[in-house]
Design an enzyme around this catalytic site. Structure first.
Site, PDB file in Angstrom:
ATOM      1  N   ASP A  49       0.813  -1.223   0.000  1.00 35.69           N
ATOM      2  CA  ASP A  49       0.000   0.000   0.000  1.00 35.69           C
ATOM      3  C   ASP A  49       0.844   1.269   0.000  1.00 35.69           C
ATOM      4  OD1 ASP A  49      -2.263  -1.533  -0.130  1.00 35.69           O
ATOM      5  OD2 ASP A  49      -2.844  -1.230   1.963  1.00 35.69           O
ATOM      6  N   ARG A  78     -18.272  -9.260  -2.853  1.00 38.88           N
ATOM      7  CA  ARG A  78     -17.504  -8.937  -1.647  1.00 38.88           C
ATOM      8  C   ARG A  78     -17.526  -7.423  -1.462  1.00 38.88           C
ATOM      9  NH1 ARG A  78     -12.141  -7.153  -0.595  1.00 38.88           N
ATOM     10  NH2 ARG A  78     -11.010  -8.299   1.002  1.00 38.88           N
TER      11      ARG A  78
END
Length: 178
Positions: free
Chosen positions: A91, A157
């Site tokens: 990230d 999801r």
């Protein structure tokens, strides 16, 4: 994969993004309410405090950073490289400002979707998080946490990604309903 960033109003639609705030204009309050935004702020604050406590830092030294987004992932074929969520990544490299990443799952693995588990890619063995509605997972955003999401095989999801920085120059305010 579809994402919605409450701060900018950006919603991914196929290969493009639309701005919900511009699209709906004054009627945006028919889509979102102030209570929705207050709930988001309360959840963000609780996650921030939990991360700070877990890592032994002050929550006041953590700042919300962008992008913060809702994601919807299903088994539809990727239309752009941005839809290819299953690739391993870090990230901090992908987003730059992230120091701490959190995911709040809004749907359940095996009940609402198949695949889609969160996988930390560790030397020697991977560690897997099975999403459950209401479960929060969080981690430091650097190279120590290379990860990916398995391809969703069926169902949908849902999750919210909320990330924090320790650099006040990269901090942003909570989104507001305009």
């Amino acid at each position: 994969a579809s994402i919605l960033d409450l701060h900018s109003g950006a919603l991914s639609v196929g290969k493009h993004f639309v701005n919900l705030y511009r699209y709906f204009g004054d009627k945006i309050q028919e889509v979102f309410t102030e209570e929705d935004f207050q709930l988001y702020r309360d959840v963000r604050r609780r996650i921030q405090q939990t991360i700070a406590q877990a890592f032994g830092i002050s929550s006041s030294s953590m700042y919300l950073t962008k992008p913060t987004f809702f994601s919807r992932i299903n088994s539809t074929e990727a239309k752009t490289t941005h839809d290819e969520y299953w690739h391993p990544h870090i990230d901090k490299v992908t987003y730059g400002s992230f120091d701490y990443t959190s995911l709040l799952y809004l749907s359940d693995y095996t009940e609402d979707f198949g695949g889609g588990r969160f996988v930390f890619m560790d030397v020697g063995a991977n560690r897997t998080v099975e999403p459950r509605a209401g479960r929060v997972s969080f981690f430091t955003s650097g190279s120590e946490n290379l990860h990916r999401v398995e391809k969703v095989r069926w169902g949908t999801r849902y999750a919210i990604t909320i990330s924090f920085t320790c650099n006040p120059d990269h901090g942003i305010e909570d989104p507001v309903l305009t």
